[in-house]
Enzyme design. Structure first.
Site, PDB file in Angstrom:
ATOM      1  N   PHE A 171     -15.054   3.374   7.954  1.00 14.20           N
ATOM      2  CA  PHE A 171     -13.693   3.666   7.500  1.00 14.20           C
ATOM      3  C   PHE A 171     -13.564   3.680   5.968  1.00 14.20           C
ATOM      4  O   PHE A 171     -12.488   3.928   5.435  1.00 14.20           O
ATOM      5  CB  PHE A 171     -12.694   2.660   8.096  1.00 14.20           C
ATOM      6  CG  PHE A 171     -12.961   1.214   7.738  1.00 14.20           C
ATOM      7  CD1 PHE A 171     -12.510   0.677   6.536  1.00 14.20           C
ATOM      8  CD2 PHE A 171     -13.669   0.398   8.603  1.00 14.20           C
ATOM      9  CE1 PHE A 171     -12.753  -0.648   6.200  1.00 14.20           C
ATOM     10  CE2 PHE A 171     -13.919  -0.938   8.284  1.00 14.20           C
ATOM     11  CZ  PHE A 171     -13.459  -1.464   7.073  1.00 14.20           C
ATOM     12  N   HIS A 206      -1.999  -5.654   1.696  1.00 17.47           N
ATOM     13  CA  HIS A 206      -3.280  -6.348   1.518  1.00 17.47           C
ATOM     14  C   HIS A 206      -2.994  -7.698   0.894  1.00 17.47           C
ATOM     15  O   HIS A 206      -2.149  -7.807  -0.006  1.00 17.47           O
ATOM     16  CB  HIS A 206      -4.198  -5.548   0.589  1.00 17.47           C
ATOM     17  CG  HIS A 206      -5.396  -6.328   0.133  1.00 17.47           C
ATOM     18  ND1 HIS A 206      -6.551  -6.407   0.868  1.00 17.47           N
ATOM     19  CD2 HIS A 206      -5.583  -7.107  -0.967  1.00 17.47           C
ATOM     20  CE1 HIS A 206      -7.416  -7.192   0.232  1.00 17.47           C
ATOM     21  NE2 HIS A 206      -6.850  -7.634  -0.882  1.00 17.47           N
ATOM     22  N   ARG A 220      -1.271 -14.509   4.261  1.00 21.05           N
ATOM     23  CA  ARG A 220      -1.996 -13.887   5.388  1.00 21.05           C
ATOM     24  C   ARG A 220      -1.268 -14.096   6.711  1.00 21.05           C
ATOM     25  O   ARG A 220      -1.226 -13.202   7.554  1.00 21.05           O
ATOM     26  CB  ARG A 220      -3.442 -14.384   5.427  1.00 21.05           C
ATOM     27  CG  ARG A 220      -4.243 -13.810   4.257  1.00 21.05           C
ATOM     28  CD  ARG A 220      -5.676 -14.230   4.256  1.00 21.05           C
ATOM     29  NE  ARG A 220      -6.487 -13.582   5.276  1.00 21.05           N
ATOM     30  CZ  ARG A 220      -6.971 -12.356   5.174  1.00 21.05           C
ATOM     31  NH1 ARG A 220      -6.718 -11.618   4.086  1.00 21.05           N
ATOM     32  NH2 ARG A 220      -7.712 -11.850   6.129  1.00 21.05           N
ATOM     33  N   GLU A 264      -9.786 -10.527  -7.506  1.00 22.95           N
ATOM     34  CA  GLU A 264      -8.832  -9.427  -7.310  1.00 22.95           C
ATOM     35  C   GLU A 264      -7.710  -9.483  -8.355  1.00 22.95           C
ATOM     36  O   GLU A 264      -7.301  -8.453  -8.879  1.00 22.95           O
ATOM     37  CB  GLU A 264      -8.244  -9.483  -5.896  1.00 22.95           C
ATOM     38  CG  GLU A 264      -9.262  -9.108  -4.830  1.00 22.95           C
ATOM     39  CD  GLU A 264      -8.711  -9.146  -3.413  1.00 22.95           C
ATOM     40  OE1 GLU A 264      -9.427  -8.732  -2.505  1.00 22.95           O
ATOM     41  OE2 GLU A 264      -7.562  -9.599  -3.212  1.00 22.95           O
ATOM     42  N   ARG A 303       2.989  -6.890   9.686  1.00 24.30           N
ATOM     43  CA  ARG A 303       2.249  -5.787  10.314  1.00 24.30           C
ATOM     44  C   ARG A 303       2.679  -5.553  11.756  1.00 24.30           C
ATOM     45  O   ARG A 303       2.739  -4.413  12.221  1.00 24.30           O
ATOM     46  CB  ARG A 303       0.748  -6.053  10.208  1.00 24.30           C
ATOM     47  CG  ARG A 303       0.219  -5.848   8.788  1.00 24.30           C
ATOM     48  CD  ARG A 303      -1.160  -6.428   8.657  1.00 24.30           C
ATOM     49  NE  ARG A 303      -1.811  -6.102   7.389  1.00 24.30           N
ATOM     50  CZ  ARG A 303      -2.801  -6.825   6.894  1.00 24.30           C
ATOM     51  NH1 ARG A 303      -3.244  -7.892   7.539  1.00 24.30           N
ATOM     52  NH2 ARG A 303      -3.366  -6.476   5.747  1.00 24.30           N
ATOM     53  N   THR A 328      -5.099  -8.044  10.491  1.00 23.61           N
ATOM     54  CA  THR A 328      -5.379  -6.750   9.836  1.00 23.61           C
ATOM     55  C   THR A 328      -4.981  -5.578  10.718  1.00 23.61           C
ATOM     56  O   THR A 328      -4.425  -4.589  10.248  1.00 23.61           O
ATOM     57  CB  THR A 328      -6.896  -6.661   9.501  1.00 23.61           C
ATOM     58  OG1 THR A 328      -7.246  -7.804   8.729  1.00 23.61           O
ATOM     59  CG2 THR A 328      -7.208  -5.407   8.726  1.00 23.61           C
ATOM     60  N   LYS A 387       0.827  -1.207   0.000  1.00 23.44           N
ATOM     61  CA  LYS A 387       0.000   0.000   0.000  1.00 23.44           C
ATOM     62  C   LYS A 387       0.865   1.263   0.000  1.00 23.44           C
ATOM     63  O   LYS A 387       2.087   1.195   0.182  1.00 23.44           O
ATOM     64  CB  LYS A 387      -0.933  -0.051   1.208  1.00 23.44           C
ATOM     65  CG  LYS A 387      -1.902  -1.239   1.186  1.00 23.44           C
ATOM     66  CD  LYS A 387      -2.806  -1.211   2.395  1.00 23.44           C
ATOM     67  CE  LYS A 387      -3.755  -2.389   2.415  1.00 23.44           C
ATOM     68  NZ  LYS A 387      -4.636  -2.347   3.607  1.00 23.44           N
ATOM     69  N   TYR A 439     -12.414  -2.573  -3.043  1.00 24.15           N
ATOM     70  CA  TYR A 439     -12.870  -2.584  -1.647  1.00 24.15           C
ATOM     71  C   TYR A 439     -14.398  -2.514  -1.532  1.00 24.15           C
ATOM     72  O   TYR A 439     -14.915  -2.116  -0.490  1.00 24.15           O
ATOM     73  CB  TYR A 439     -12.218  -1.434  -0.875  1.00 24.15           C
ATOM     74  CG  TYR A 439     -10.792  -1.727  -0.435  1.00 24.15           C
ATOM     75  CD1 TYR A 439     -10.481  -2.876   0.301  1.00 24.15           C
ATOM     76  CD2 TYR A 439      -9.749  -0.853  -0.720  1.00 24.15           C
ATOM     77  CE1 TYR A 439      -9.184  -3.148   0.716  1.00 24.15           C
ATOM     78  CE2 TYR A 439      -8.443  -1.128  -0.312  1.00 24.15           C
ATOM     79  CZ  TYR A 439      -8.181  -2.276   0.407  1.00 24.15           C
ATOM     80  OH  TYR A 439      -6.885  -2.542   0.832  1.00 24.15           O
ATOM     81  N   ASN A 455      -1.847  -0.126   7.401  1.00 25.94           N
ATOM     82  CA  ASN A 455      -1.349  -1.474   7.732  1.00 25.94           C
ATOM     83  C   ASN A 455      -0.501  -2.112   6.626  1.00 25.94           C
ATOM     84  O   ASN A 455      -0.316  -3.328   6.584  1.00 25.94           O
ATOM     85  CB  ASN A 455      -2.500  -2.385   8.168  1.00 25.94           C
ATOM     86  CG  ASN A 455      -3.489  -2.672   7.064  1.00 25.94           C
ATOM     87  OD1 ASN A 455      -3.396  -2.100   5.972  1.00 25.94           O
ATOM     88  ND2 ASN A 455      -4.426  -3.568   7.318  1.00 25.94           N
TER      89      ASN A 455
END
Ligand code: CMP
Length: 151
Positions: free
Chosen positions: A57, A115, A85, A126, A102, A91, A9, A49, A112
């Protein structure tokens, strides 16, 4: 063999953590089959998203993810979705296990760093949102036999 989409990100790019994060994923043995750096349009961000639309948020998330370039990657490997993950951690970085990306590199859920797709159907949609089929490279790796039996 699974494929998953990873987004580094804007905070990862701005903080100079692209290499650190790719390094952690690559060293697990995951195979990079596609990668590009782009600045996401608001339209693509909202599509990516869409499941979060309406949440408190959401608008902040769209502003964040479109605020600067991101790095998009498709990673391949056995149970790649779960492996990514667990390497990223929860998250919310405050709840992420020590040793995860993270927990080690981030502080708050709204910044964070990364993704990763959360399931096989999400991964497929995706990946299709960000990459054409001919951008997903197929190539042999001689190291695969040292990472898994019968890759
Ligand atoms: P990601 O894995 O990309 O999936 C949805 C994103 O929404 C998540 O990471 C966070 O960046 C963001 N997010 C989730 N919960 C919150 C929250 N409570 N406040 C702000 N952002 C959030």
């Amino acid at each position: 063999m699974e494929r998953t989409l990873v987004i580094l990100k804007p905070d990862a790019v701005q903080r100079g953590l692209i290499g650190e994060i790719i390094c952690r994923l690559e060293r697990r043995g995951l195979k990079i089959i596609a990668m590009k750096m782009v600045q996401l349009s608001e339209e693509i961000a909202r599509r990516h998203y869409a499941v979060h639309e309406g949440k408190p948020f959401f608008e902040g998330l769209i502003a964040y993810i479109t605020s600067a370039p991101v790095v998009l990657m498709v990673l391949e490997g056995p149970r790649a979705i779960e492996v990514v993950r667990t390497t990223m951690g929860a998250t919310d970085p405050a709840k992420a296990a020590p040793g995860t990306i993270r927990a080690d590199l981030a502080l708050t859920v709204d910044r964070n760093l990364v993704h990763g797709s959360d399931g096989p159907e999400t991964a497929a949609s995706e990946i299709a949102l960000f990459f054409r089929e001919d951008e997903l490279l197929q190539y042999p790796r001689d190291t695969d036999r040292w990472l898994m039996v019968k890759p």
